[in-house]
Write a protein that holds these residues in place. Structure first.
Motif, PDB file in Angstrom:
ATOM      1  N   GLY A 128       0.749  -1.198   0.104  1.00  0.00           N
ATOM      2  CA  GLY A 128      -0.140   0.016   0.190  1.00  0.00           C
ATOM      3  C   GLY A 128       1.000   1.441   0.098  1.00  0.00           C
ATOM      4  N   ILE A 129       0.682   2.329   0.952  1.00  0.00           N
ATOM      5  CA  ILE A 129       1.265   3.548   0.942  1.00  0.00           C
ATOM      6  C   ILE A 129       2.580   3.241   1.140  1.00  0.00           C
ATOM      7  CG2 ILE A 129       1.394   5.431   2.447  1.00  0.00           C
ATOM      8  CD1 ILE A 129      -1.058   5.470   1.037  1.00  0.00           C
ATOM      9  N   VAL A 164       0.079  14.108   4.217  1.00  0.00           N
ATOM     10  CA  VAL A 164      -0.198  14.890   5.248  1.00  0.00           C
ATOM     11  C   VAL A 164      -1.579  14.804   5.457  1.00  0.00           C
ATOM     12  CG1 VAL A 164      -0.548  17.398   5.726  1.00  0.00           C
ATOM     13  CG2 VAL A 164       1.647  16.710   4.857  1.00  0.00           C
ATOM     14  N   ASN A 165      -2.454  14.855   4.438  1.00  0.00           N
ATOM     15  CA  ASN A 165      -4.102  14.824   4.663  1.00  0.00           C
ATOM     16  C   ASN A 165      -4.365  13.145   4.486  1.00  0.00           C
ATOM     17  OD1 ASN A 165      -4.471  17.529   5.302  1.00  0.00           O
ATOM     18  ND2 ASN A 165      -3.862  17.786   2.982  1.00  0.00           N
ATOM     19  N   PRO A 166      -5.468  12.722   4.934  1.00  0.00           N
ATOM     20  CA  PRO A 166      -5.862  11.295   4.626  1.00  0.00           C
ATOM     21  C   PRO A 166      -6.373  11.036   3.165  1.00  0.00           C
ATOM     22  CG  PRO A 166      -6.930  12.041   6.818  1.00  0.00           C
ATOM     23  CD  PRO A 166      -6.236  13.340   6.028  1.00  0.00           C
ATOM     24  N   LEU A 167      -5.848   9.827   2.550  1.00  0.00           N
ATOM     25  CA  LEU A 167      -6.102   9.492   1.189  1.00  0.00           C
ATOM     26  C   LEU A 167      -7.879   9.469   1.102  1.00  0.00           C
ATOM     27  CD1 LEU A 167      -5.175   8.100  -1.270  1.00  0.00           C
ATOM     28  CD2 LEU A 167      -5.873   5.845  -0.168  1.00  0.00           C
ATOM     29  N   PHE A 212      -4.749  11.135  -3.330  1.00  0.00           N
ATOM     30  CA  PHE A 212      -4.102  11.618  -2.472  1.00  0.00           C
ATOM     31  C   PHE A 212      -4.773  13.251  -2.364  1.00  0.00           C
ATOM     32  CE2 PHE A 212      -1.245   8.370  -3.551  1.00  0.00           C
ATOM     33  CZ  PHE A 212      -1.027   7.899  -2.213  1.00  0.00           C
ATOM     34  N   ASP A 213      -4.971  13.544  -1.122  1.00  0.00           N
ATOM     35  CA  ASP A 213      -5.308  15.034  -0.913  1.00  0.00           C
ATOM     36  C   ASP A 213      -4.319  15.996  -0.780  1.00  0.00           C
ATOM     37  OD1 ASP A 213      -7.095  17.082  -0.337  1.00  0.00           O
ATOM     38  OD2 ASP A 213      -7.854  16.414   1.831  1.00  0.00           O
TER      39      ASP A 213
END
Length: 758
Positions: A11-12, A349-352, A357-358
């Protein structure tokens, strides 16, 4: 998406590795790398699915943004826009490129980008680099044909050699490639713009005449090249400085800026100017300090003066002549701000959100990685012209194997908090002891750690620390009972994110909250990666019966399955080649091989007779998926009866309907009754590399398929052999078990417990 041949990251984390591998390849071939916000969510069979999950317009805007910033003359697509691409993401890249070719030049498309300094841009042409492999020939005689196998005497390599070296940097994907020499032809079909006749750059002005005032610069360049002395590069410095000054007078734009950077780099190299900013500290904490060594060495006899060094708020003025071939060292200590951002990759930095990605800062879109946490700017005068030379501040150390080594310096949070497991299993309503950990990277006092408020936790237990701690993990225990119904376990900053079924740990001090921990990924072929996962864990309520106790496990590629087996209550023993003996194997209730184990270890094929004797005497053997039927040029031998697997046979829709072909099969009934509910909540995909050619002895109890495709049953193949059972499982347990999917645990328990044959 994809698999990982060098570790257990998925994943990430696998995305972080693959990002650095792309950049490592670019260091070999000299190209530049850009990224969209699209998340590589796993294998996709259609571009339509990929573009729907990604939000097509959002990703199209990313491609248009990069085109407008980079201003390419030629755009090349690698893939066709349909199923011939072999992967929905690949086909989508072709569709996006083709539409962006037109949209980038249209002032009505994505006009919000213009306030950031870009303008509409029309490339001259867009080409598709066709191919002939995998039984699919998309080349033709009417396409532009180019020999790309040429030899470059300046680097001493052919482009095939260079390409092989670059491709080999994708080690997590097993993409080692040969260094090819000799003729190699590529074909190009024009899909937009003016078609080329002899070269892909036909009609593109590549000389200085494309820029107003460029004729004067061209004459200066010709003179410098004519007079260059390879043994005395310093002789070119005065003329290069005048060239730099002439380029600054040209009209502002991408080309001028690019050429100024390149001329400055040439000047630095002709001066043999070595400049670096390093520290003996591998990391720094918010609010802490960083001692930096600035070292300069001018190794050619040129006129150079150091005028200042600046890092963040540290600004030191100098007027120091740089002596020839002597190190000039300046040491300073930088006070790091309390609010210095931690070194989280910008896209995390922000949630997926869904398939993207945000990223909320337009200027970040396209960037391959964050800028350095700290960057030093050296003001150096060379032949009377001021140059700003920028260098990242790096951790430097001497490794006994790798030698002189440079790594990024991450900024850590003052406090870290995490759980000791990814999944906490409440098996048959039993209480679970959950451990959360608190670590102080800087001295602190009056901290507390909170358990989230939800019905799994007996009470919202809070611990206060009045003494100071630094650098140590502190354990906090919570007794958790099931059943549970998570409703309000979310931290305020993530209140709009659906993370039901998770718990969070939060450390607070006054108004400050800390909810991340530091994780490091380290491999020799890429820089060390530091990122900061959220302090969260999955709470898994598991009603299950487990038969058998002892598992012999042969680790595969990227394997976290053993952790899940231990959480279920099994005793897991890791086996190597020397352990594959009749005497050793008889100790175990089941033998399980990790994903791709047969592709990694040729000895498994050699030991097949031993393994099948174990099965015939009543053992159960479970082989998780293989990538191919071969190890190198040698055929794999697995199981008591032959079967073949297919790379193309897979079920990628994680919610694909599952049909029970053999509802009375033991695997669906003993010791756990498997129902449709057990296939709910699966992640990324159902099955991969399925069996397609099976001996009649194999039974296939399950059928499933992606939308618009015929049903397949090669996801789970079970053969009775003697008193035991052999299983080929392409169901992706390696994804579902770490994700805490209850049904995957129950199905695995049934495979381990397959009854003996009489």
């Amino acid at each position: 998406g994809g698999q990982n041949l060098i570790g257990d990251e998925q994943g990430i984390e696998l995305g972080l590795i693959r990002t650095e591998e792309l950049l490592a390849a670019r260091k070999v071939d000299g190209a530049e790398q850009y990224f969209s916000r699209a998340y590589e969510f796993g294998f996709s069979k259609s571009a339509a699915e990929a573009l729907r999950i990604w939000d097509k317009e959002k990703i199209l805007s990313d491609v248009v943004w990069v085109i407008r910033k980079y201003q390419p003359d030629i755009i090349i697509k690698r893939f066709p826009p349909d199923k011939r691409a072999g992967h929905g993401h690949h086909a989508a890249s072709s569709i996006l490129a083709q539409e962006a070719f037109t949209a980038a030049a249209d002032s009505t498309r994505f006009p919000e980008q213009f306030k950031y300094g870009v303008q509409p841009w029309q490339a001259k042409r867009i080409l598709w680099n066709t191919y002939n492999f995998g039984g699919n020939n998309t080349t033709s005689d009417d396409q532009l044909k180019i020999d790309i196998g040429g030899y470059n005497p300046l680097i001493g390599e052919s482009y095939g050699e260079l390409g092989g070296e670059a491709r080999t940097m994708h080690k997590s994907q097993g993409e080692g490639r040969p260094r090819r020499r000799g003729e190699s032809y590529e074909y190009f079909a024009t899909t937009g713009g003016e078609a080329p006749k002899k070269d892909i750059m036909d009609g593109v002005v590549t000389s200085w005449s494309r820029i107003t005032g460029g004729a004067t610069v061209q004459a200066m360049v010709d003179s410098i090249l004519h007079n260059y002395n390879i043994e005395r590069p310093r002789w070119s410095v005065p003329a290069l400085v005048k060239l730099y000054q002439a380029v600054t007078l040209l009209p502002a734009g991408n080309w001028r800026n690019k050429k100024l950077e390149e001329v400055q780099q040439i000047i630095e190299e002709c001066c043999a100017l070595s400049i670096e900013a390093t520290s003996s500290q591998p990391e720094v904490v918010q609010g802490g300090s960083l001692t930096i060594n600035f070292v300069l060495n001018k190794r050619q006899e040129v006129n150079a003066v150091l005028k200042s060094i600046r890092v963040d708020k540290l600004d030191s003025a100098f007027s120091a002549n740089l002596p020839t071939n002597q190190n000039v060292t300046v040491t300073k200590t930088l006070a790091v701000a309390d609010d210095q951002p931690i070194s989280q990759p910008y896209w995390l930095v922000n949630p997926l959100r869904g398939g993207t990605f945000d990223v909320r800062d337009q200027a970040l879109i396209g960037k391959a990685w964050n800028d350095p946490s700290f960057e030093a700017s050296f003001l150096v005068s060379i032949d009377g012209q001021d140059f700003v030379v920028k260098r990242p501040v790096q951790y430097r150390y001497v490794d006994p194997v790798k030698g002189d080594t440079y790594e990024p310096i991450p900024v850590l949070p003052k406090v870290e908090v995490r759980y000791n497991k990814e999944n906490f299993l409440s098996v048959n309503n039993k209480a679970v002891m959950v451990l959360s950990h608190l670590k102080f990277n800087a001295d602190g006092s009056r901290w507390r750690i909170d358990a989230p408020s939800n019905s799994w936790v007996n009470k919202n237990d809070t611990t206060h620390f009045s003494q100071k701690f630094s650098g140590n993990w502190i354990l906090k225990r919570y007794k958790i009972t099931a059943p549970y119904n998570i409703t309000a376990a979310l931290i305020p900053k993530f209140k709009d994110v659906n993370l039901s079924g998770s718990i969070f740990a939060v450390a607070t001090w006054g108004a400050e909250t800390y909810d991340h921990y530091t994780k490091v990924i380290s491999y020799n072929h890429i820089p060390t990666i530091t990122y900061f996962p959220l302090a969260t864990a999955n709470m898994v309520e598991l009603n299950i019966k487990v038969i058998g106790k002892k598992i012999g496990y042969i680790v595969g590629a990227g394997d976290k399955v053993p952790d899940a087996l231990e959480a279920m209550g099994y005793e897991v023993t890791f086996l190597t080649e020397k352990d594959i003996t009749d005497e050793q194997l008889k100790k175990f209730d089941a033998i399980i091989t990790g994903i791709r184990a047969y592709n990694l270890y040729a000895y498994l094929s050699d030991k097949n007779e031993v393994l099948m004797r174990y099965v015939s005497k009543g053992g159960n053997m479970i082989v998780q998926y293989m990538k191919s039927n071969q190890v190198g040029d040698v055929n794999i031998t697995a199981g008591p009866y032959p079967f073949k697997i297919s790379v193309g046979s897979r079920v990628t829709e994680e919610d694909a309907k599952v049909t029970f072909l053999l509802p009375k099969s033991p695997v669906l009934n003993y010791p756990n009754k498997i129902t449709d509910k057990d296939f709910e909540g699966w992640v990324q995909e159902r099955s991969t590399y399925q069996a397609i050619t099976l001996d009649p002895h194999y039974e296939t109890p399950l059928s499933m398929h992606d939308t618009g495709e015929d049903p397949t049953s090669g996801n789970l193949a079970i053969a009775k052999y003697g008193n035991g059972n052999f299983v080929y499982a392409s169901l992706v347990f390696f994804r579902q078990l770490p994700a805490g999917v209850p049904g995957a645990y129950r199905l695995m328990a049934n495979l381990i417990a397959l009854p003996k044959n009489k």
